[in-house]
Design a protein around this motif. Structure first.
Motif, PDB file in Angstrom:
ATOM      1  N   THR A  52       0.857  -1.185   0.000  1.00  0.00           N
ATOM      2  CA  THR A  52       0.000   0.000   0.000  1.00  0.00           C
ATOM      3  C   THR A  52       0.891   1.233   0.000  1.00  0.00           C
ATOM      4  N   LEU A  53       0.553   2.201  -0.844  1.00  0.00           N
ATOM      5  CA  LEU A  53       1.264   3.470  -0.933  1.00  0.00           C
ATOM      6  C   LEU A  53       0.397   4.544  -0.293  1.00  0.00           C
ATOM      7  N   ASN A  54       0.889   5.111   0.815  1.00  0.00           N
ATOM      8  CA  ASN A  54       0.182   6.213   1.471  1.00  0.00           C
ATOM      9  C   ASN A  54       0.474   7.501   0.717  1.00  0.00           C
ATOM     10  N   ILE A  55      -0.587   8.260   0.439  1.00  0.00           N
ATOM     11  CA  ILE A  55      -0.437   9.532  -0.260  1.00  0.00           C
ATOM     12  C   ILE A  55      -1.213  10.618   0.473  1.00  0.00           C
ATOM     13  N   GLN A  56      -0.791  11.857   0.257  1.00  0.00           N
ATOM     14  CA  GLN A  56      -1.439  12.991   0.909  1.00  0.00           C
ATOM     15  C   GLN A  56      -2.837  13.211   0.327  1.00  0.00           C
ATOM     16  N   PRO A  57      -3.688  13.929   1.047  1.00  0.00           N
ATOM     17  CA  PRO A  57      -5.075  14.129   0.623  1.00  0.00           C
ATOM     18  C   PRO A  57      -5.244  15.316  -0.332  1.00  0.00           C
ATOM     19  N   THR A  58      -4.501  15.277  -1.426  1.00  0.00           N
ATOM     20  CA  THR A  58      -4.605  16.360  -2.407  1.00  0.00           C
ATOM     21  C   THR A  58      -4.795  15.764  -3.797  1.00  0.00           C
ATOM     22  N   PRO A  59      -5.399  16.511  -4.698  1.00  0.00           N
ATOM     23  CA  PRO A  59      -5.523  16.018  -6.073  1.00  0.00           C
ATOM     24  C   PRO A  59      -4.160  15.743  -6.714  1.00  0.00           C
ATOM     25  N   ALA A  60      -3.165  16.594  -6.436  1.00  0.00           N
ATOM     26  CA  ALA A  60      -1.833  16.381  -7.008  1.00  0.00           C
ATOM     27  C   ALA A  60      -1.230  15.071  -6.509  1.00  0.00           C
ATOM     28  N   ALA A  61      -1.362  14.788  -5.214  1.00  0.00           N
ATOM     29  CA  ALA A  61      -0.821  13.543  -4.663  1.00  0.00           C
ATOM     30  C   ALA A  61      -1.543  12.336  -5.261  1.00  0.00           C
ATOM     31  N   LEU A  62      -2.841  12.455  -5.478  1.00  0.00           N
ATOM     32  CA  LEU A  62      -3.588  11.358  -6.090  1.00  0.00           C
ATOM     33  C   LEU A  62      -3.096  11.118  -7.519  1.00  0.00           C
ATOM     34  N   THR A  63      -2.839  12.180  -8.257  1.00  0.00           N
ATOM     35  CA  THR A  63      -2.299  12.044  -9.613  1.00  0.00           C
ATOM     36  C   THR A  63      -0.937  11.365  -9.566  1.00  0.00           C
ATOM     37  N   GLN A  64      -0.068  11.805  -8.655  1.00  0.00           N
ATOM     38  CA  GLN A  64       1.259  11.194  -8.523  1.00  0.00           C
ATOM     39  C   GLN A  64       1.143   9.734  -8.115  1.00  0.00           C
ATOM     40  N   GLY A  65       0.285   9.463  -7.140  1.00  0.00           N
ATOM     41  CA  GLY A  65       0.104   8.091  -6.671  1.00  0.00           C
ATOM     42  C   GLY A  65      -0.408   7.174  -7.770  1.00  0.00           C
ATOM     43  N   ARG A  66      -1.380   7.652  -8.537  1.00  0.00           N
ATOM     44  CA  ARG A  66      -1.909   6.833  -9.637  1.00  0.00           C
ATOM     45  C   ARG A  66      -0.853   6.579 -10.703  1.00  0.00           C
ATOM     46  N   PHE A  67      -0.037   7.589 -10.978  1.00  0.00           N
ATOM     47  CA  PHE A  67       1.045   7.416 -11.952  1.00  0.00           C
ATOM     48  C   PHE A  67       1.995   6.311 -11.480  1.00  0.00           C
ATOM     49  N   LEU A  68       2.444   6.388 -10.228  1.00  0.00           N
ATOM     50  CA  LEU A  68       3.348   5.366  -9.697  1.00  0.00           C
ATOM     51  C   LEU A  68       2.677   4.000  -9.671  1.00  0.00           C
ATOM     52  N   GLN A  69       1.416   3.965  -9.257  1.00  0.00           N
ATOM     53  CA  GLN A  69       0.669   2.717  -9.212  1.00  0.00           C
ATOM     54  C   GLN A  69       0.642   2.062 -10.606  1.00  0.00           C
ATOM     55  N   LEU A 102       4.444   8.398  -0.129  1.00  0.00           N
ATOM     56  CA  LEU A 102       4.841   9.416  -1.098  1.00  0.00           C
ATOM     57  C   LEU A 102       4.974  10.724  -0.342  1.00  0.00           C
ATOM     58  N   TRP A 103       6.225  11.173  -0.227  1.00  0.00           N
ATOM     59  CA  TRP A 103       6.500  12.346   0.598  1.00  0.00           C
ATOM     60  C   TRP A 103       7.495  13.237  -0.118  1.00  0.00           C
ATOM     61  N   GLY A 104       7.221  14.517  -0.177  1.00  0.00           N
ATOM     62  CA  GLY A 104       8.159  15.482  -0.732  1.00  0.00           C
ATOM     63  C   GLY A 104       8.575  16.455   0.348  1.00  0.00           C
ATOM     64  N   GLN A 105       9.863  16.644   0.522  1.00  0.00           N
ATOM     65  CA  GLN A 105      10.307  17.532   1.589  1.00  0.00           C
ATOM     66  C   GLN A 105      11.412  18.483   1.149  1.00  0.00           C
ATOM     67  N   VAL A 106      12.315  18.006   0.310  1.00  0.00           N
ATOM     68  CA  VAL A 106      13.482  18.794  -0.058  1.00  0.00           C
ATOM     69  C   VAL A 106      13.043  20.015  -0.847  1.00  0.00           C
ATOM     70  N   GLY A 107      13.656  21.147  -0.559  1.00  0.00           N
ATOM     71  CA  GLY A 107      13.319  22.347  -1.299  1.00  0.00           C
ATOM     72  C   GLY A 107      13.882  23.613  -0.696  1.00  0.00           C
ATOM     73  N   SER A 108      14.576  23.494   0.408  1.00  0.00           N
ATOM     74  CA  SER A 108      15.180  24.665   1.033  1.00  0.00           C
ATOM     75  C   SER A 108      16.305  25.198   0.151  1.00  0.00           C
ATOM     76  N   PRO A 109      16.578  26.496   0.212  1.00  0.00           N
ATOM     77  CA  PRO A 109      17.660  27.039  -0.609  1.00  0.00           C
ATOM     78  C   PRO A 109      19.034  26.506  -0.208  1.00  0.00           C
ATOM     79  N   ASP A 110      19.179  26.053   1.020  1.00  0.00           N
ATOM     80  CA  ASP A 110      20.441  25.470   1.476  1.00  0.00           C
ATOM     81  C   ASP A 110      20.135  24.092   2.052  1.00  0.00           C
ATOM     82  N   PRO A 111      20.801  23.035   1.566  1.00  0.00           N
ATOM     83  CA  PRO A 111      20.503  21.686   2.038  1.00  0.00           C
ATOM     84  C   PRO A 111      20.720  21.480   3.531  1.00  0.00           C
ATOM     85  N   ASP A 112      21.471  22.357   4.181  1.00  0.00           N
ATOM     86  CA  ASP A 112      21.668  22.212   5.618  1.00  0.00           C
ATOM     87  C   ASP A 112      20.328  22.209   6.353  1.00  0.00           C
TER      88      ASP A 112
END
Length: 171
Positions: A52-69, A102-112
């Motif tokens: 089972t792939l847990n995804i966030q409750p958003t239309p974008a996450a559902l689109t991403q989840g379906r693509f991966l599925q 399915l989790w997205g986190q990286v995005g800060s201007p500095d990886p630290d």
């Protein structure tokens, strides 16, 4: 999925950013994946690889989840999507109550700023709050993070974050 607006990332950092490196990772190869999956299934009494792939409750996450599925099912995996409201999704992620997430986190201007997600010290047992969601414990990753934090030299920091990406890609 990104509609041509988002640049796909094959590593922690997107091409065109100062932290990006062309870290070698396997290319998309559904035929090789199907072969590997058949070998795995044969070694497990013919069972399918199912999760089972847990995804966030958003239309974008559902689109991403379906693509991966679809991609995973095309090579023979059985994948169920679990879309839960935000509080349940987040609690399941930090407590390790998932088979895949399915989790997205990286995005800060500095990886630290992202170190909290990658450090072994932030990996806790399933059932305890862990900001290192995959519970990835690797002294080499920690050493590279320490090296990046120990200097303000951009080239040295870049080399250290390259090592972080290499370790995560290897694992």
């Amino acid at each position: 999925i990104g509609g041509g607006v988002v640049t796909p990332a094959r590593t922690l950092f997107r091409p065109g950013t100062e932290w990006y490196s062309d870290i070698p990772i396997p290319d998309f190869d559904p035929d090789a994946a199907a072969e590997d999956l058949a070998e795995w299934s044969a070694a497990h009494d013919g069972l399918p690889l199912a999760f089972t792939l847990n995804i966030q409750p958003t239309p974008a996450a559902l689109t991403q989840g379906r693509f991966l599925q679809e991609q995973w099912q095309a090579v023979g995996m059985e994948v169920e999507l679990k879309q839960a409201e935000a509080t349940s999704f987040l609690l399941d992620a930090v407590m390790g109550q998932y088979q895949a997430v399915l989790w997205g986190q990286v995005g800060s201007p500095d990886p630290d700023y992202e170190q909290v997600w990658w450090r072994s010290t932030n990996s806790k047992p399933i059932g305890e709050i862990s900001l290192n969601f995959p519970r990835h414990v690797d002294p080499a990753t920690d050493a590279a993070l320490d090296d990046a934090r120990a200097t303000d030299d951009p080239a040295t920091r870049k080399e250290a974050f390259d090592r972080v990406q290499e370790r995560l890609a290897e694992d």
